[in-house]
Scaffold this active site. Structure first.
Site, PDB file in Angstrom:
ATOM      1  N   GLU A 171       1.635   8.534   6.729  1.00  0.00           N
ATOM      2  CA  GLU A 171       0.480   9.165   7.382  1.00  0.00           C
ATOM      3  C   GLU A 171       0.298   8.760   8.845  1.00  0.00           C
ATOM      4  OE1 GLU A 171      -3.009   8.458   4.985  1.00  0.00           O
ATOM      5  OE2 GLU A 171      -2.238   9.666   3.333  1.00  0.00           O
ATOM      6  N   GLU A 371       1.662  11.032  -2.680  1.00  0.00           N
ATOM      7  CA  GLU A 371       0.350  10.498  -3.062  1.00  0.00           C
ATOM      8  C   GLU A 371      -0.539  11.672  -3.424  1.00  0.00           C
ATOM      9  OE1 GLU A 371      -1.792   8.003  -0.219  1.00  0.00           O
ATOM     10  OE2 GLU A 371       0.069   6.964   0.320  1.00  0.00           O
TER      11      GLU A 371
END
Ligand code: GAL
Length: 467
Positions: A171, A371
Site C-alpha cells: 500500500e 488482504e
C-alpha cells in the site's frame, strides 16, 4: 462435504491464507533500529489506542513456530509477512546485516515451507527506518530509494533460494496519504507537493527493487509483485462532472501506483495536471526508463472498501496548499452498508469490478487478493461457552467477497488466491488492537491464541477449494 456439489469452486492450486507484516506481529525484540512507528510510539504513546504500541505486538518473534502451525491447522497453503528493514540490516549504507535478524527470517521461511505454506515476503510495510527520515528526509530522497534497492537486493540474496514470491511495497499510497497528507503516519507532514514527489519516489523504489531482483541468479524461478490497496472510485451520478471527479479520484488513489507497476507508465494526463498545478515531481528520463522496464510479474490487491465521490460542491480550500482532492469530494451515499466498528463501507461487488478492470485494462496480469477483512471491536462479546469467538459476521463478509471474486474468475480474470487480513489478531498502527481482524484471536494480557469460528470455517473452505 465430499461428493457434495460445490457452488463456488475455485481454480486449482488457489492460494488460501492470510497476511500480516513484521512491524504488526513480531514485536520489537532484539531489533537494533527503530522504524517510524517504533519511534512515534516512543515519543507520543498517547497517539495510540489504549497506549498500546508495537513493542510486543503479537509476539511472533518468539512464537512463530506455534503460530505457523496454527495457521496450517486451519488450512493455509500460503502466508504473507514482511521483512523489517530495521531488523535485517545493521548498517543501512554498508549493508552489514544483523545476524539475529537473518536467523529469524531464515527460520520463519523454513518453518513455512515445513508446514507446506508458500511464503510471500514483502519488503516494506510502512516501516521506514527513522534514521533515514532524520538524516535524509526519508521517501522524499532519491538516495533513500537507492538504499531501499540495496536492502531489497540483500534480502533476495539471503532468502531468494526459498522465497519464490516477493512484493516490494504494501500500500504505497498509504505512505503518501499518511505521512504527507492525512497525518496518520509519522512525521505527519501536510504538504501536497512533497506528497507527489514521494509518490514518484516510491514508484521508482519499487522498480529499482525489481531491477535488482532480476539480477540475482537464484531468483530466476521466482516472481515479484507489489501490494496495492485498490479502492474503486464510484461517482455519485452519471453527470459529466461527477464522472470526471471519479476519474480523478481513481487516478490519484489507484492508478498512481497501479499503472507504473503494471504498465510501466503514469496514468494518462496526470503529469500534465500536476505540472499545471505546479506540483509535478522531479523525475529524470533515466528514472522514467527504470519504471518502464521493471514491471511487476503479479499483483496483490488489498480490498476493504470503495470510495464514492462527487464533483466539488465547495470551493477547494488552498490554506494548506495543493492536494489531489482539489478535483473531487467525498460523497456519502445514502443507504450504503457500513461496518460500524471501522467506519468503512462494505461493498463486495467492488471485488468483481476490480477483477474485470485488471482483466480488461491491465493485460489480465496474474493477481490475488492479498488482504480483505473486517475489523471488529470487543469481539469477546461473541465468546461461546467453549471460549471460541463466534464471528459469523466475518464468515458472511468473506463469503460475500469470495462470491464476487468467483464471478470475476468465471469471467476470465486471472486471480490465483485469497488472503484474509490477518491470520492472528495483530497490531494496527495508531488503532493498535482496537479492531480485530484475525481467524485466530489474541488475548493481549496472556498472549493466548485461540481459533475463532471463522478459522474452523475457513479450514473447510480450503479443504473443498470452495464452498
Ligand atoms: C491495511 C494495511 C494493514 C492493516 C489493515 C487493517 O490497509 O495494509 O497493515 O493495518 O489495513 O487495518
Amino acid at each position: 462435504m465430499e461428493g457434495q456439489r460445490l457452488k463456488y469452486n475455485f481454480p486449482e492450486n488457489f492460494w488460501w491464507g492470510a497476511a500480516t507484516s513484521g512491524p504488526q506481529s513480531e514485536g520489537r525484540f532484539n531489533k537494533k533500529h527503530r522504524n517510524v512507528f517504533d519511534y512515534w510510539y516512543d515519543i507520543e504513546p498517547s497517539e495510540f489506542f489504549d497506549e498500546v504500541g508495537p513493542n510486543i505486538a503479537s509476539n511472533f518473534y518468539n512464537s512463530y513456530k506455534s503460530d505457523l502451525k496454527m495457521m496450517k491447522s486451519i488450512g493455509f497453503n500460503s502466508f504473507r509477512t514482511s521483512i523489517q528493514w530495521t531488523r535485517l540490516i545493521k548498517d543501512f549504507e554498508t549493508l552489514e546485516v544483523d545476524y539475529d535478524g537473518v536467523n529469524f527470517y531464515n527460520s520463519v521461511i523454513d518453518e513455512c515451507i515445513k508446514n507446506e505454506m508458500t511464503p510471500v515476503m514483502n519488503l516494506h510495510h510502512f516501516d521506514l527506518p527513522i534514521e533515514l527520515y532524520e538524516k535524509y528526509s526519508g521517501w522524499e530522497s532519491k538516495y533513500v530509494v537507492e538504499l531501499f534497492a540495496k536492502f531489497a537486493r540483500k534480502a533476495f540474496e539471503l532468502f531468494g533460494d526459498r522465497v519464490k514470491y516477493w512484493t516490494t511495497f504494501n500500500e504505497p499510497i498509504v505512505i503518501v496519504q499518511g505521512q504527507y497528507i492525512g497525518e496518520f503516519h509519522y512525521p505527519k507532514i501536510v504538504d501536497g507537493k512533497k506528497a507527489m514527489q514521494v509518490a514518484f519516489n516510491l514508484n521508482l523504489a519499487s522498480a529499482r527493487a525489481i531491477e535488482e531482483f532480476r539480477k540475482v541468479e537464484h531468483n530466476k524461478d521466482g516472481k515479484i509483485g507489489i501490494i496495492l490497496n485498490l479502492t474503486p472510485a464510484y461517482p455519485r451520478s452519471n453527470s459529466k462532472e461527477d464522472l470526471l471527479a471519479a476519474d480523478y479520484a481513481n487516478k490519484f488513489h489507484n492508478e498512481l501506483f497501479l499503472d507504473p507497476a503494471v504498465l510501466g507508465k503514469f496514468p494518462d494526463g496526470i503529469e500534465e495536471t500536476l505540472k499545471n498545478d505546479g506540483v509535478l515531481w522531479e523525475a529524470t528520463s533515466e528514472e522514467l526508463n527504470i519504471i518502464k522496464s521493471n514491471k511487476v510479474d503479479f499483483l496483490g490487491v488489498n480490498y476493504y472498501q470503495p470510495i464514492r465521490v462527487k464533483a466539488r460542491e465547495s470551493e477547494f480550500d488552498y490554506s494548506n496548499g495543493w492536494f489531489p482532492d482539489k478535483y473531487f469530494e467525498a460523497y456519502e451515499m445514502p443507504g450504503r452498508r457500513m461496518n460500524p466498528h471501522r467506519g468503512w463501507e462494505i461493498y463486495p461487488e467492488a471485488i468483481y469490478d476490480i477483477a474485470i478492470n485488471i482483466k480488461d485494462n491491465y493485460g489480465n496480469i496474474p493477481w490475488y487478493i492479498s488482504e480483505n477483512g473486517m475489523g471488529v471491536q470487543n469481539e469477546e462479546r461473541f465468546l461461546n461457552a467453549e471460549g471460541v469467538i463466534e464471528d459469523d459476521y466475518r464468515i458472511d463478509f468473506i463469503t460475500e467477497h469470495l462470491q464476487f471474486l468467483h464471478k470475476g474468475i468465471e469471467e476470465g480474470s486471472s486471480c490465483f488466491g485469497y488472503h484474509l487480513w490477518t491470520p492472528i489478531d495483530c497490531w494496527s498502527w495508531i488503532n493498535a488492537y482496537r479492531n480485530r481482524y484475525g481467524f485466530i484471536s489474541l488475548d493481549l494480557k496472556t498472549q493466548k491464541k485461540t481459533i475463532k469460528k471463522s478459522g474452523y470455517w475457513f479450514k473447510e473452505v480450503t479443504e473443498n477449494n470452495g464452498f
